[in-house]
Scaffold this motif. Structure first.
Motif, PDB file in Angstrom:
ATOM      1  N   GLU A 163       0.711  -1.363  -0.094  1.00 17.65           N
ATOM      2  CA  GLU A 163       0.235  -0.039  -0.177  1.00 17.65           C
ATOM      3  C   GLU A 163       0.624   1.203   0.000  1.00 17.65           C
ATOM      4  O   GLU A 163       0.267   2.379  -0.457  1.00 17.65           O
ATOM      5  CB  GLU A 163      -0.566   0.185   1.217  1.00 17.65           C
ATOM      6  N   HIS A 164       2.194   0.856   0.903  1.00 17.04           N
ATOM      7  CA  HIS A 164       2.691   1.984   0.867  1.00 17.04           C
ATOM      8  C   HIS A 164       4.165   1.964   0.367  1.00 17.04           C
ATOM      9  O   HIS A 164       4.848   1.123   0.858  1.00 17.04           O
ATOM     10  CB  HIS A 164       2.858   2.808   1.562  1.00 17.04           C
ATOM     11  N   ARG A 165       5.253   2.557  -1.087  1.00 14.62           N
ATOM     12  CA  ARG A 165       6.114   2.597  -1.123  1.00 14.62           C
ATOM     13  C   ARG A 165       6.624   3.886  -0.229  1.00 14.62           C
ATOM     14  O   ARG A 165       7.078   4.809  -1.128  1.00 14.62           O
ATOM     15  CB  ARG A 165       6.710   2.714  -2.711  1.00 14.62           C
ATOM     16  N   PRO A 166       8.098   3.786   0.488  1.00 14.37           N
ATOM     17  CA  PRO A 166       8.754   4.434   1.213  1.00 14.37           C
ATOM     18  C   PRO A 166       9.517   5.188   0.416  1.00 14.37           C
ATOM     19  O   PRO A 166       9.862   5.012  -0.666  1.00 14.37           O
ATOM     20  CB  PRO A 166       9.573   4.137   2.406  1.00 14.37           C
ATOM     21  N   VAL A 220      26.583  11.337  -2.554  1.00 10.47           N
ATOM     22  CA  VAL A 220      26.210  10.705  -3.331  1.00 10.47           C
ATOM     23  C   VAL A 220      25.510   9.840  -3.480  1.00 10.47           C
ATOM     24  O   VAL A 220      25.672   8.846  -2.673  1.00 10.47           O
ATOM     25  CB  VAL A 220      27.424   9.981  -4.612  1.00 10.47           C
ATOM     26  N   SER A 221      24.045  10.023  -4.526  1.00  7.13           N
ATOM     27  CA  SER A 221      22.853   8.986  -4.664  1.00  7.13           C
ATOM     28  C   SER A 221      22.846   8.280  -5.910  1.00  7.13           C
ATOM     29  O   SER A 221      24.237   8.650  -6.839  1.00  7.13           O
ATOM     30  CB  SER A 221      21.659   9.351  -4.146  1.00  7.13           C
ATOM     31  N   VAL A 222      22.065   7.551  -6.091  1.00  8.28           N
ATOM     32  CA  VAL A 222      21.926   7.079  -7.577  1.00  8.28           C
ATOM     33  C   VAL A 222      20.804   7.350  -8.649  1.00  8.28           C
ATOM     34  O   VAL A 222      19.510   7.566  -7.369  1.00  8.28           O
ATOM     35  CB  VAL A 222      22.227   5.060  -6.987  1.00  8.28           C
ATOM     36  N   GLY A 223      20.901   7.280  -9.501  1.00  5.32           N
ATOM     37  CA  GLY A 223      20.054   7.738 -10.228  1.00  5.32           C
ATOM     38  C   GLY A 223      19.072   6.945 -10.824  1.00  5.32           C
ATOM     39  O   GLY A 223      19.182   5.516 -10.595  1.00  5.32           O
ATOM     40  N   GLU A 224      17.980   7.159 -11.735  1.00  4.17           N
ATOM     41  CA  GLU A 224      17.393   6.250 -12.765  1.00  4.17           C
ATOM     42  C   GLU A 224      18.499   5.480 -13.686  1.00  4.17           C
ATOM     43  O   GLU A 224      18.519   4.008 -13.928  1.00  4.17           O
ATOM     44  CB  GLU A 224      16.627   6.223 -13.711  1.00  4.17           C
ATOM     45  N   GLU A 225      19.631   5.681 -13.977  1.00  4.09           N
ATOM     46  CA  GLU A 225      20.475   5.268 -14.870  1.00  4.09           C
ATOM     47  C   GLU A 225      21.512   4.066 -14.395  1.00  4.09           C
ATOM     48  O   GLU A 225      22.316   4.196 -14.734  1.00  4.09           O
ATOM     49  CB  GLU A 225      20.648   5.829 -16.270  1.00  4.09           C
ATOM     50  N   THR A 226      20.785   3.374 -13.182  1.00  2.00           N
ATOM     51  CA  THR A 226      22.136   2.716 -12.421  1.00  2.00           C
ATOM     52  C   THR A 226      21.043   1.207 -12.106  1.00  2.00           C
ATOM     53  O   THR A 226      19.806   1.209 -11.903  1.00  2.00           O
ATOM     54  CB  THR A 226      22.153   2.723 -10.694  1.00  2.00           C
ATOM     55  N   PHE A 227      21.668   0.848 -11.818  1.00  8.72           N
ATOM     56  CA  PHE A 227      21.334  -1.401 -11.169  1.00  8.72           C
ATOM     57  C   PHE A 227      20.316  -0.829 -10.062  1.00  8.72           C
ATOM     58  O   PHE A 227      19.506  -1.394  -9.530  1.00  8.72           O
ATOM     59  CB  PHE A 227      21.619  -2.153 -11.476  1.00  8.72           C
ATOM     60  N   LEU A 228      21.105  -0.436  -8.573  1.00  6.12           N
ATOM     61  CA  LEU A 228      20.200  -0.056  -8.119  1.00  6.12           C
ATOM     62  C   LEU A 228      18.870   0.817  -7.812  1.00  6.12           C
ATOM     63  O   LEU A 228      18.372   0.785  -6.433  1.00  6.12           O
ATOM     64  CB  LEU A 228      21.690   0.986  -6.954  1.00  6.12           C
ATOM     65  N   HIS A 229      19.148   2.017  -8.137  1.00  3.68           N
ATOM     66  CA  HIS A 229      17.133   2.133  -8.548  1.00  3.68           C
ATOM     67  C   HIS A 229      16.485   1.434  -9.052  1.00  3.68           C
ATOM     68  O   HIS A 229      14.927   0.677  -8.303  1.00  3.68           O
ATOM     69  CB  HIS A 229      17.527   3.346 -10.211  1.00  3.68           C
ATOM     70  N   GLU A 230      17.344   0.032 -10.004  1.00  2.00           N
ATOM     71  CA  GLU A 230      16.083  -0.868 -10.288  1.00  2.00           C
ATOM     72  C   GLU A 230      15.666  -1.674  -8.809  1.00  2.00           C
ATOM     73  O   GLU A 230      14.856  -2.802  -8.552  1.00  2.00           O
ATOM     74  CB  GLU A 230      16.864  -1.855 -11.658  1.00  2.00           C
ATOM     75  N   LEU A 231      16.724  -2.272  -8.248  1.00  2.00           N
ATOM     76  CA  LEU A 231      17.097  -2.519  -6.950  1.00  2.00           C
ATOM     77  C   LEU A 231      15.407  -1.611  -5.892  1.00  2.00           C
ATOM     78  O   LEU A 231      14.662  -2.415  -5.227  1.00  2.00           O
ATOM     79  CB  LEU A 231      18.292  -2.561  -6.048  1.00  2.00           C
ATOM     80  N   ILE A 232      16.091  -0.558  -6.016  1.00  2.00           N
ATOM     81  CA  ILE A 232      15.192  -0.734  -4.784  1.00  2.00           C
ATOM     82  C   ILE A 232      13.817  -0.047  -6.123  1.00  2.00           C
ATOM     83  O   ILE A 232      12.640  -0.177  -4.660  1.00  2.00           O
ATOM     84  CB  ILE A 232      15.069   2.152  -4.797  1.00  2.00           C
ATOM     85  N   LEU A 247      12.327  -2.487  -7.200  1.00  2.00           N
ATOM     86  CA  LEU A 247      11.981  -3.768  -7.415  1.00  2.00           C
ATOM     87  C   LEU A 247      11.771  -4.055  -5.850  1.00  2.00           C
ATOM     88  O   LEU A 247      10.329  -4.758  -4.653  1.00  2.00           O
ATOM     89  CB  LEU A 247      12.717  -4.874  -7.565  1.00  2.00           C
ATOM     90  N   ALA A 248      12.303  -3.254  -4.319  1.00  2.00           N
ATOM     91  CA  ALA A 248      11.805  -3.564  -3.061  1.00  2.00           C
ATOM     92  C   ALA A 248      11.031  -3.131  -2.072  1.00  2.00           C
ATOM     93  O   ALA A 248      10.589  -3.188  -0.952  1.00  2.00           O
ATOM     94  CB  ALA A 248      13.422  -3.501  -2.314  1.00  2.00           C
ATOM     95  N   GLY A 249       9.910  -2.249  -3.641  1.00  2.00           N
ATOM     96  CA  GLY A 249       9.022  -1.423  -2.475  1.00  2.00           C
ATOM     97  C   GLY A 249       8.981  -0.738  -2.717  1.00  2.00           C
ATOM     98  O   GLY A 249       8.094  -0.005  -1.505  1.00  2.00           O
ATOM     99  N   GLY A 250      10.317   0.341  -2.820  1.00  2.00           N
ATOM    100  CA  GLY A 250      10.403   2.025  -2.652  1.00  2.00           C
ATOM    101  C   GLY A 250      10.085   2.746  -4.008  1.00  2.00           C
ATOM    102  O   GLY A 250       9.746   2.142  -5.268  1.00  2.00           O
ATOM    103  N   ARG A 251      10.642   3.789  -3.046  1.00  2.00           N
ATOM    104  CA  ARG A 251      10.813   5.430  -4.634  1.00  2.00           C
ATOM    105  C   ARG A 251      12.241   5.905  -4.381  1.00  2.00           C
ATOM    106  O   ARG A 251      12.538   6.620  -2.901  1.00  2.00           O
ATOM    107  CB  ARG A 251      10.205   5.643  -3.971  1.00  2.00           C
ATOM    108  N   ASN A 252      12.442   5.834  -5.752  1.00  2.00           N
ATOM    109  CA  ASN A 252      14.568   6.628  -4.895  1.00  2.00           C
ATOM    110  C   ASN A 252      14.076   8.149  -4.923  1.00  2.00           C
ATOM    111  O   ASN A 252      13.991   8.632  -5.870  1.00  2.00           O
ATOM    112  CB  ASN A 252      14.773   6.404  -7.017  1.00  2.00           C
ATOM    113  N   ALA A 253      14.493   7.883  -3.689  1.00  2.00           N
ATOM    114  CA  ALA A 253      14.265   9.645  -4.163  1.00  2.00           C
ATOM    115  C   ALA A 253      15.282  10.685  -4.539  1.00  2.00           C
ATOM    116  O   ALA A 253      15.707  12.134  -4.716  1.00  2.00           O
ATOM    117  CB  ALA A 253      14.631  10.131  -2.434  1.00  2.00           C
ATOM    118  N   ALA A 254      15.931  10.462  -5.313  1.00  2.00           N
ATOM    119  CA  ALA A 254      17.486  10.723  -6.097  1.00  2.00           C
ATOM    120  C   ALA A 254      16.690  10.404  -7.476  1.00  2.00           C
ATOM    121  O   ALA A 254      17.824  11.171  -8.554  1.00  2.00           O
ATOM    122  CB  ALA A 254      19.179  10.332  -5.417  1.00  2.00           C
TER     123      ALA A 254
END
Length: 306
Positions: A174-177, A189-201, A203-210
């Motif tokens: 119901e909620h993606r933090p 430094v964080s990770v943007g959309e053009e990274t596999f870590l964005h994909e993991l976030i 898939l893990a049920g979150g929203r990427n702040a970056a």
């Protein structure tokens, strides 16, 4: 210098002599390059820790003669001779091992080193794993090259089964933090959309702040205070600091949601920084931290009634 040139010349003739006597095959690598390599590679050098992990997972470590500085998984990889770092491989050390095949990555290994190796008649097969689909494709390609197709197929099948299970679990959340994933501390430094870590976030049920910016955006604390992430994930290699130091840097800002709710977590960098099949381990850890209500560990078996 003269001795070095002689060494390079003699070693460059060795693979050509071997290839002249051994069967070869032409194959297109995942980067689109056509490579002629031995049908049965016997002397392999890896130019990345992730490739080394894949070679061990494919059960072909007996042909691995050299690898890079930070290749530390599995523990047996620490015993493989070093040929420099991922970004600065030592050409002389590589050639001195007389490889009949070098395995490289498109993202990270210097192009000039690849070109020098090819000029010395040493075939270089490159992979380009930038997301989970390409990791699976890289495993399959290495399985073909190293004659370990069955092992590669089993690894890919395991990845697909675990991904399917995770998608089922996260389908009804119901909620993606909002998640801030920190990969370096100075600067932040964080990770943007053009990274596999964005994909993991995702898939893990979150929203990427970056999301929405460059691949590896930099942040100041004022920006982070404005973003108000609900969960913070920090890799253990961020800035070379200890996990306690990394957490304390965030805890000095008690007005942050992630700090108030005790959701600042430090994770093993090796499970998140390397594009290999072990990213599934990292993904499942990430899902437990982001969506603990659906990814809680299985309860212990109940004691029998007395």
């Amino acid at each position: 210098m003269k001795i070095t040139l002689i060494l390079l010349l003699l070693c460059s003739l060795w693979p050509a002599a071997v290839n002249a006597q051994s069967p070869t095959r032409a194959i297109t690598d995942p980067t689109g390059r056509s490579v002629t390599l031995p049908a049965e590679p016997r002397r392999v050098v890896s130019l990345a820790p992730g490739i080394t992990e894949m070679i061990f997972a494919l059960e072909r470590e007996e042909i691995l003669l050299g690898t890079t500085q930070f290749s530390n998984h599995p523990p047996a990889a620490k015993q493989i001779p070093r040929i420099g770092s991922y970004v600065q491989p030592d050409l002389e050390r590589i050639v001195a091992l007389r490889p009949d095949l070098v395995l490289a990555t498109r993202d990270g290994n210097p192009r000039r080193v690849i070109e020098r190796l090819e000029a010395l008649n040493i075939p270089v097969f490159a992979i380009d794993p930038r997301n989970l689909a390409e990791i699976k494709a890289s495993l399959s390609a290495l399985g073909t090259v190293l004659n370990a197709e069955a092992q590669a197929a089993a690894l890919v099948a395991d990845m697909e089964a675990r991904l399917a299970r995770l998608r089922r679990l996260t389908a009804q959340i119901e909620h993606r933090p909002l998640v801030f994933f920190q990969v370096d501390a100075a600067p932040m430094v964080s990770v943007g959309e053009e990274t596999f870590l964005h994909e993991l976030i995702i898939l893990a049920g979150g929203r990427n702040a970056a999301a929405g910016g460059p691949a590896y955006p930099r942040f100041g604390w004022e920006q982070i205070l404005t973003l108000q992430p609900e969960v913070t994930i920090i890799t253990s290699m961020a800035g070379g600091q200890s996990p306690e130091e990394l957490r304390r840097a965030w805890e000095q800002w008690p007005q942050l949601n992630a700090v108030q709710n005790g959701r600042v977590h430090v994770v093993d960098a090796d499970l998140f920084d390397r594009p290999t099949h072990r990213l599934l381990d990292g993904l499942e850890i990430l899902a437990r931290l982001i969506q603990p209500q659906i990814m809680a560990p299985a309860p212990a078996a109940a004691e029998p009634e007395r």
